[in-house]
Design an enzyme around this catalytic site. Sequence first.
Site, short mmCIF file in Angstrom:
data_model
loop_
_atom_site.label_atom_id
_atom_site.label_comp_id
_atom_site.label_asym_id
_atom_site.label_seq_id
_atom_site.Cartn_x
_atom_site.Cartn_y
_atom_site.Cartn_z
N TYR A 138 47.45 -34.23 -5.10
CA TYR A 138 48.46 -33.23 -5.45
C TYR A 138 47.97 -32.30 -6.56
CZ TYR A 138 52.69 -34.75 -2.96
OH TYR A 138 53.64 -35.02 -2.02
N LYS A 189 43.67 -46.85 0.58
CA LYS A 189 42.85 -46.66 1.78
C LYS A 189 41.40 -46.96 1.38
CE LYS A 189 42.26 -45.39 6.11
NZ LYS A 189 42.75 -46.18 7.27
N ASP A 221 47.73 -47.23 6.32
CA ASP A 221 48.14 -47.15 7.73
C ASP A 221 48.87 -48.42 8.14
OD1 ASP A 221 45.72 -48.49 7.41
OD2 ASP A 221 44.80 -47.70 9.23
N ASP A 245 54.52 -40.51 -1.38
CA ASP A 245 55.39 -39.47 -0.84
C ASP A 245 55.75 -39.81 0.61
OD1 ASP A 245 56.71 -36.92 -0.63
OD2 ASP A 245 54.94 -36.16 0.44
N ASP A 249 59.53 -41.61 2.24
CA ASP A 249 60.37 -41.02 3.29
C ASP A 249 60.57 -42.01 4.42
OD1 ASP A 249 60.45 -38.51 1.96
OD2 ASP A 249 60.37 -37.43 3.86
C1 IPM Z 1 59.18 -35.51 -3.03
C2 IPM Z 1 58.98 -34.16 -2.40
C3 IPM Z 1 58.00 -33.36 -3.25
C4 IPM Z 1 56.68 -34.11 -3.24
C5 IPM Z 1 57.82 -31.89 -2.86
C6 IPM Z 1 59.13 -31.14 -2.84
C7 IPM Z 1 56.83 -31.18 -3.73
O1 IPM Z 1 58.55 -34.29 -1.09
O2 IPM Z 1 59.64 -35.56 -4.19
O3 IPM Z 1 58.91 -36.51 -2.37
O4 IPM Z 1 55.87 -33.94 -2.33
O5 IPM Z 1 56.46 -34.88 -4.16
MG MG Z 2 58.58 -36.30 -0.38
#
Ligand code: IPM
Ligand code: MG
Length: 355
Positions: A138, A189, A221, A245, A249
């Site tokens: 990042y 990884k 993975d 990240d 999700d």
């Molecule tokens: C998160 C989001 C952010 C990230 C974006 C909005 C930059 O996806 O907080 O998970 O990738 O960290």
């Molecule tokens: Mg995110």
Amino acid sequence: MKIAVLAGDGVGPEVVAEAVKVLTALGREGLTLEIEQAPVGGAAYDAAGDPLPPQTLELARKAEAILFGAVGGPRYDAGPRAKRPEQAILRLRKELNLFANLRPAAVFPELADASTLRPEVVSGLDILIVRELTGDIYFGQPRGIRELEGGGREGFDTMRYTESEIRRIAHAGFRAALKRGRKLCSVDKANVLETSQLWRDVVSEVGREYVAVELTHMYVDNAAMQLLKHPRQFDVIVTGNMFGDILSDEASMLTGSIGMLPSASLDENGKGLYEPIHGSAPDIAGKNLANPLAAILSAAMMLRYSLDQDRAAARVEAAVKKVLAEGYRTADIFQRGTRKVGTREMGDAVVAALF
Ligand code: IPM
Ligand code: MG
């Protein structure tokens, strides 16, 4: 106690308004918070030409804690990267050194069959993802898009972690595991990446200081697969910025909806920024459809981690549990037989359940 409220774009302002409603209601019980709002993200870019105006950053620095909504929107995706809304949250994390991102994914019993996975796979699930937040690909330099001599362009980013960055997030992972189920799974990884090899070596080394915690390592993975196959095997997961990240999700969907997951991003001293892990969801913005529970639960994390108000935090969490038990559901978690409500009504229901 001064709280900076940075609502941002899309559904950000709507869900944050409900969290503020809950915090304000707690004021009736003697908890007084001084709340100050400032523009951030696309909203700030529109107003001031900068997704993170200096006054907003200054407020964030001065405040005891920051409650953040969401940033981003398709309108801004074509602009120069430095001016995109996402830069606001990335810079806040970096400038305030908020390296430890805690993303709990727990399944409320009432929502066990709101997940796309079978209830017997997800019920009882209680995972904490500890994501490193200020390093990795990042932020690594160099990065860019360049013209190649032989013609055509090349895009490049750099994944890098220093030993000290790995060490401090490892400690955060182990400390969190000590307070929970005493199991830490480090995700990397290392079969391919040098960065991950160093990650694995350093996490193992730090692990020797935490004999009470059972440390395992898993390739990312496989971790993505195991989260779907047998998610209850996990207690705390510690991982780098990008893997975290993605996996967070994925983990959110085990709980039924990404609209349920709060997060805390902490510095070395416990100062924090609190935000739902979901994004700005421009498609449903302004329609009173968004689920405010992730934002409300983020406010609860703020009470616990930055403001030392454990009782108030527990109270908010209990209120959320109660409204779910009473059948209140926003569209994302709605199922037949429950009661569909909008963003504001959900916030009102949580406030009513506080007392
Ligand atoms: C998160 C989001 C952010 C990230 C974006 C909005 C930059 O996806 O907080 O998970 O990738 O960290
Ligand atoms: Mg995110």
